[in-house]
Enzyme design. Structure first.
Site, short mmCIF file in Angstrom:
data_model
loop_
_atom_site.label_atom_id
_atom_site.label_comp_id
_atom_site.label_asym_id
_atom_site.label_seq_id
_atom_site.Cartn_x
_atom_site.Cartn_y
_atom_site.Cartn_z
CG ASP A 37 34.13 42.42 39.39
OD1 ASP A 37 34.20 41.28 38.89
OD2 ASP A 37 33.62 42.64 40.49
CB ILE A 38 38.22 39.29 36.42
CG1 ILE A 38 38.12 38.59 37.76
CG2 ILE A 38 39.53 40.02 36.24
CD1 ILE A 38 39.06 37.40 37.89
CD GLN A 100 31.60 40.85 52.18
OE1 GLN A 100 30.85 40.81 53.15
NE2 GLN A 100 32.79 41.42 52.22
CG HIS A 106 34.64 44.43 47.49
ND1 HIS A 106 34.72 43.37 48.38
CD2 HIS A 106 33.59 44.16 46.67
CE1 HIS A 106 33.77 42.49 48.09
NE2 HIS A 106 33.06 42.95 47.07
CG HIS A 108 30.72 45.97 43.39
ND1 HIS A 108 31.12 44.92 42.61
CD2 HIS A 108 30.56 45.44 44.63
CE1 HIS A 108 31.18 43.80 43.33
NE2 HIS A 108 30.85 44.11 44.57
P1 5GP Z 1 31.08 40.74 46.12
O1 5GP Z 1 30.22 39.65 45.54
O2 5GP Z 1 31.88 40.22 47.29
O3 5GP Z 1 30.36 42.02 46.42
O4 5GP Z 1 32.10 41.13 44.98
C1 5GP Z 1 33.32 40.50 44.76
C2 5GP Z 1 33.72 40.83 43.35
O5 5GP Z 1 35.08 40.49 43.20
C3 5GP Z 1 32.93 40.03 42.32
O6 5GP Z 1 32.23 40.92 41.48
C4 5GP Z 1 33.99 39.25 41.59
O7 5GP Z 1 33.78 39.20 40.22
C5 5GP Z 1 35.27 39.99 41.91
N1 5GP Z 1 36.43 39.14 41.97
C6 5GP Z 1 36.56 37.94 42.61
N2 5GP Z 1 37.80 37.46 42.46
C7 5GP Z 1 38.48 38.39 41.72
C8 5GP Z 1 39.82 38.46 41.24
O8 5GP Z 1 40.66 37.59 41.45
N3 5GP Z 1 40.15 39.56 40.52
C9 5GP Z 1 39.28 40.58 40.26
N4 5GP Z 1 39.70 41.62 39.56
N5 5GP Z 1 38.00 40.54 40.71
C10 5GP Z 1 37.61 39.45 41.42
#
Ligand code: 5GP
Ligand code: ZN
Length: 144
Positions: A37-38, A100, A106, A108
């Site tokens: 995660d970046i 999300q 996905h 984590h």
């Molecule tokens: P969510 O908030 O949907 O559960 O998690 C999405 C995750 O994807 C976030 O923690 C965010 O940092 C990560 N993320 C978003 N865009 C990118 C990207 O372009 N590359 C990577 N490696 N992670 C991403």
């Protein structure tokens, strides 16, 4: 059938699977892709995604679970071996109301340390047993 069937043209994680945008890949197999995660909430924060596009757990076909959870287990073991955290949280968000932000299913892997101050603990406080029992009945009626 190509390995990239079932991917979405505009989805950022599908683009990562197709290597159209860069990622710090950890591993991949026929079914899943794992990468860092970046915007890490902790060092080692990483992700596992199925290698087909599906937005969330409500819409995902049955086959996502076994492969993705197997991938999560492999990733969590590797993160533990690498960083020796005090613990690891596994998280998966569905919908904006659950924070999300990327709509490709996905999971984590978040390594935790005792003093990390990461806010995802909700503590232990006894609930209303009547209300809990009622909800159990209501939810079980909706299990298909
Ligand atoms: P969510 O908030 O949907 O559960 O998690 C999405 C995750 O994807 C976030 O923690 C965010 O940092 C990560 N993320 C978003 N865009 C990118 C990207 O372009 N590359 C990577 N490696 N992670 C991403
Ligand atoms: Zn996607």
């Amino acid at each position: 059938m190509s390995a990239h069937d079932g991917l979405d043209n505009d989805c950022i994680f599908c683009k990562i699977i197709r290597c159209e945008i860069p990622s710090f890949k950890i591993f991949e197999d026929d079914s899943v892709f794992s990468f860092m995660d970046i915007n890490p909430v902790a060092p080692g924060h990483s992700l596992v995604i199925p290698k087909f596009h599906t937005p969330n757990i409500f819409e995902a076909p049955d086959i996502w679970a076994a492969a993705t959870v197997n991938g999560i287990q492999r990733l969590a073991r590797a993160v533990k071996e690498t960083l020796n955290p005090d613990g690891i949280n596994i998280l998966q968000a569905n919908g904006p109301g659950a924070a999300q932000s990327v709509f490709h299913l996905h999971m984590h892997v978040v390594p935790r340390w005792a003093d990390d101050d990461v806010k995802m603990n909700w503590g232990i406080s006894p609930g209303d047993m009547d209300a809990i029992g009622k909800l159990a009945k209501q939810i079980s009626k909706n299990v298909n």
